[in-house]
Write an enzyme that holds these catalytic residues in place. Structure first.
Site, PDB file in Angstrom:
ATOM      1  N   HIS A 182     -33.430   9.288  -1.227  1.00 22.49           N
ATOM      2  CA  HIS A 182     -33.012   9.523   0.161  1.00 22.49           C
ATOM      3  C   HIS A 182     -33.159  10.996   0.528  1.00 22.49           C
ATOM      4  O   HIS A 182     -32.893  11.876  -0.288  1.00 22.49           O
ATOM      5  CB  HIS A 182     -31.577   9.042   0.386  1.00 22.49           C
ATOM      6  CG  HIS A 182     -31.450   7.549   0.334  1.00 22.49           C
ATOM      7  ND1 HIS A 182     -30.257   6.910   0.078  1.00 22.49           N
ATOM      8  CD2 HIS A 182     -32.373   6.561   0.515  1.00 22.49           C
ATOM      9  CE1 HIS A 182     -30.461   5.589   0.090  1.00 22.49           C
ATOM     10  NE2 HIS A 182     -31.737   5.364   0.345  1.00 22.49           N
ATOM     11  N   HIS A 209     -31.697  10.396  -6.334  1.00 25.38           N
ATOM     12  CA  HIS A 209     -32.411   9.281  -5.697  1.00 25.38           C
ATOM     13  C   HIS A 209     -33.252   9.782  -4.524  1.00 25.38           C
ATOM     14  O   HIS A 209     -33.177  10.955  -4.156  1.00 25.38           O
ATOM     15  CB  HIS A 209     -31.443   8.168  -5.267  1.00 25.38           C
ATOM     16  CG  HIS A 209     -30.427   8.549  -4.232  1.00 25.38           C
ATOM     17  ND1 HIS A 209     -29.443   9.482  -4.456  1.00 25.38           N
ATOM     18  CD2 HIS A 209     -30.233   8.110  -2.959  1.00 25.38           C
ATOM     19  CE1 HIS A 209     -28.676   9.600  -3.384  1.00 25.38           C
ATOM     20  NE2 HIS A 209     -29.141   8.779  -2.448  1.00 25.38           N
ATOM     21  N   ASP A 250     -31.548  13.162   2.193  1.00 23.63           N
ATOM     22  CA  ASP A 250     -30.443  14.125   2.103  1.00 23.63           C
ATOM     23  C   ASP A 250     -30.138  14.512   0.653  1.00 23.63           C
ATOM     24  O   ASP A 250     -29.239  15.323   0.400  1.00 23.63           O
ATOM     25  CB  ASP A 250     -29.181  13.606   2.815  1.00 23.63           C
ATOM     26  CG  ASP A 250     -28.659  12.289   2.264  1.00 23.63           C
ATOM     27  OD1 ASP A 250     -29.481  11.443   1.869  1.00 23.63           O
ATOM     28  OD2 ASP A 250     -27.420  12.098   2.226  1.00 23.63           O
ATOM     29  N   HIS A 251     -30.906  13.978  -0.286  1.00 19.61           N
ATOM     30  CA  HIS A 251     -30.789  14.367  -1.698  1.00 19.61           C
ATOM     31  C   HIS A 251     -32.097  14.957  -2.227  1.00 19.61           C
ATOM     32  O   HIS A 251     -32.086  15.939  -2.949  1.00 19.61           O
ATOM     33  CB  HIS A 251     -30.373  13.159  -2.548  1.00 19.61           C
ATOM     34  CG  HIS A 251     -29.011  12.653  -2.172  1.00 19.61           C
ATOM     35  ND1 HIS A 251     -27.871  12.992  -2.863  1.00 19.61           N
ATOM     36  CD2 HIS A 251     -28.608  11.871  -1.138  1.00 19.61           C
ATOM     37  CE1 HIS A 251     -26.818  12.432  -2.264  1.00 19.61           C
ATOM     38  NE2 HIS A 251     -27.243  11.754  -1.217  1.00 19.61           N
ATOM     39  N   ASP A 263     -25.201   8.913  -5.118  1.00 18.71           N
ATOM     40  CA  ASP A 263     -24.552   7.977  -4.196  1.00 18.71           C
ATOM     41  C   ASP A 263     -24.244   6.636  -4.862  1.00 18.71           C
ATOM     42  O   ASP A 263     -24.123   5.615  -4.195  1.00 18.71           O
ATOM     43  CB  ASP A 263     -25.436   7.744  -2.957  1.00 18.71           C
ATOM     44  CG  ASP A 263     -25.451   8.950  -2.021  1.00 18.71           C
ATOM     45  OD1 ASP A 263     -24.831   9.977  -2.353  1.00 18.71           O
ATOM     46  OD2 ASP A 263     -26.108   8.874  -0.967  1.00 18.71           O
ATOM     47  N   HIS A 312     -21.368  13.200  -2.037  1.00 17.95           N
ATOM     48  CA  HIS A 312     -20.816  13.443  -0.692  1.00 17.95           C
ATOM     49  C   HIS A 312     -19.315  13.690  -0.744  1.00 17.95           C
ATOM     50  O   HIS A 312     -18.626  13.187  -1.620  1.00 17.95           O
ATOM     51  CB  HIS A 312     -21.054  12.224   0.227  1.00 17.95           C
ATOM     52  CG  HIS A 312     -22.478  12.008   0.595  1.00 17.95           C
ATOM     53  ND1 HIS A 312     -23.065  12.552   1.714  1.00 17.95           N
ATOM     54  CD2 HIS A 312     -23.451  11.285  -0.023  1.00 17.95           C
ATOM     55  CE1 HIS A 312     -24.341  12.164   1.783  1.00 17.95           C
ATOM     56  NE2 HIS A 312     -24.596  11.407   0.732  1.00 17.95           N
ATOM     57  N   HIS A 362     -27.760   1.325  -5.004  1.00 22.64           N
ATOM     58  CA  HIS A 362     -27.910   2.092  -3.760  1.00 22.64           C
ATOM     59  C   HIS A 362     -29.406   2.305  -3.510  1.00 22.64           C
ATOM     60  O   HIS A 362     -29.904   2.086  -2.410  1.00 22.64           O
ATOM     61  CB  HIS A 362     -27.171   3.426  -3.890  1.00 22.64           C
ATOM     62  CG  HIS A 362     -27.173   4.246  -2.635  1.00 22.64           C
ATOM     63  ND1 HIS A 362     -26.470   3.887  -1.508  1.00 22.64           N
ATOM     64  CD2 HIS A 362     -27.785   5.427  -2.342  1.00 22.64           C
ATOM     65  CE1 HIS A 362     -26.663   4.807  -0.567  1.00 22.64           C
ATOM     66  NE2 HIS A 362     -27.454   5.748  -1.063  1.00 22.64           N
TER      67      HIS A 362
END
Length: 258
Positions: free
Chosen positions: A56, A54, A58-59, A135, A174, A112
């Site tokens: 975001h 996705h 941090d991905h 996530d 995570h 999400h």
């Protein structure tokens, strides 16, 4: 099929999926590209493409750097997510292949983010499949409903992911496992499997070892978010449907100060 978790940032996981006969590898959410390429180098594998769950940061935040480090590399991402560095968009049902032995099926698992994709990997060898859930599904948890509804998360978790074979290994985005299990025990204090899993997860944490993977079958035993079809879980929230119960569990978790 060899799967290598690569710990990134504070608590993220990137992954390498390696086809052992050809040493061809796919990188899932390689937010720290140098780290992921080094991990591939250690097993003599080369990263041929990227699977982004996705948008975001941090991905997806390592995608552009990785395309500089590996010129011409393909970066896959969901067609409804604005994924940084994406070269090839995928939809629910898109099929990819890795090396000689591995097939990857793209599953749209929205909520999400609206274009979130989970990647289901199967091998021609006699081994359990694996799913990379970003996530959407965590061990004993699920992602916040940033861009979707309880109805969508129910479909993503309990229908799309829940219908995968029970032995399917779950590799999430995570390391939240111990914290998630502590929350689950506030909802299901009588659940012995959750207590056992928490004890194990805390030992893993102390030994600096990952808690991934779990399995789809195990999630149906320890993850309240995937247990909302059970009347006893609905009853805890006075809910009249699985979707209503899921919304209540999420709301409770969002307000939990654990």
């Amino acid at each position: 099929m060899k799967i290598i978790p690569v710990a990134c940032l504070q608590d993220n996981y990137a992954y390498l999926i390696v086809d052992e006969s050809t040493k061809s590898a796919a990188a899932v959410d390689p937010v720290e590209p140098e780290k992921v390429l080094a991990a591939a180098g250690e097993v003599g594998a080369r990263v041929d493409f990227v699977l982004t769950t996705h948008h975001h940061w941090d991905h997806a935040g390592g995608n552009e750097k990785l395309t500089q480090l590996v010129p011409g590399i393909k970066v896959y991402g969901g067609s409804l997510d604005n994924v940084k560095g994406c070269t090839d968009q995928v939809e629910n049902g898109t099929k990819l292949s890795l090396g000689k032995d591995i097939g990857i099926l793209c599953l749209h698992t929205p909520c999400h983010t609206k274009g979130h994709i989970s990647y289901y990997a199967t091998s021609k060898e006699e081994e359990d499949p694996a799913v990379f859930t970003g996530d959407t599904l965590f061990i004993a948890g699920c992602g916040r409903f940033f861009e979707g509804t309880a109805e969508q998360m129910y479909q993503s978790l309990c229908v799309t992911l829940g219908s995968l074979p029970k032995p399917t290994r779950v590799y999430c985005g995570h390391e939240y496992t111990a914290k998630n299990l502590k929350f689950i025990l506030t909802i299901e204090p009588e659940n012995e499997k959750v207590k056992q899993k928490l004890e194990w997860a805390e030992k893993q944490w102390e030994a600096n070892q990952p808690t991934v993977p779990s399995t789809i079958g195990e999630e149906f035993e320890i993850n309240t978010f995937m247990r909302v079809d059970l009347p006893e879980i609905q009853a805890k929230f006075g809910a009249k449907s699985p979707v209503e119960a899921l919304g209540e569990v999420r709301k409770t978790k969002d307000n939990w100060k654990g």
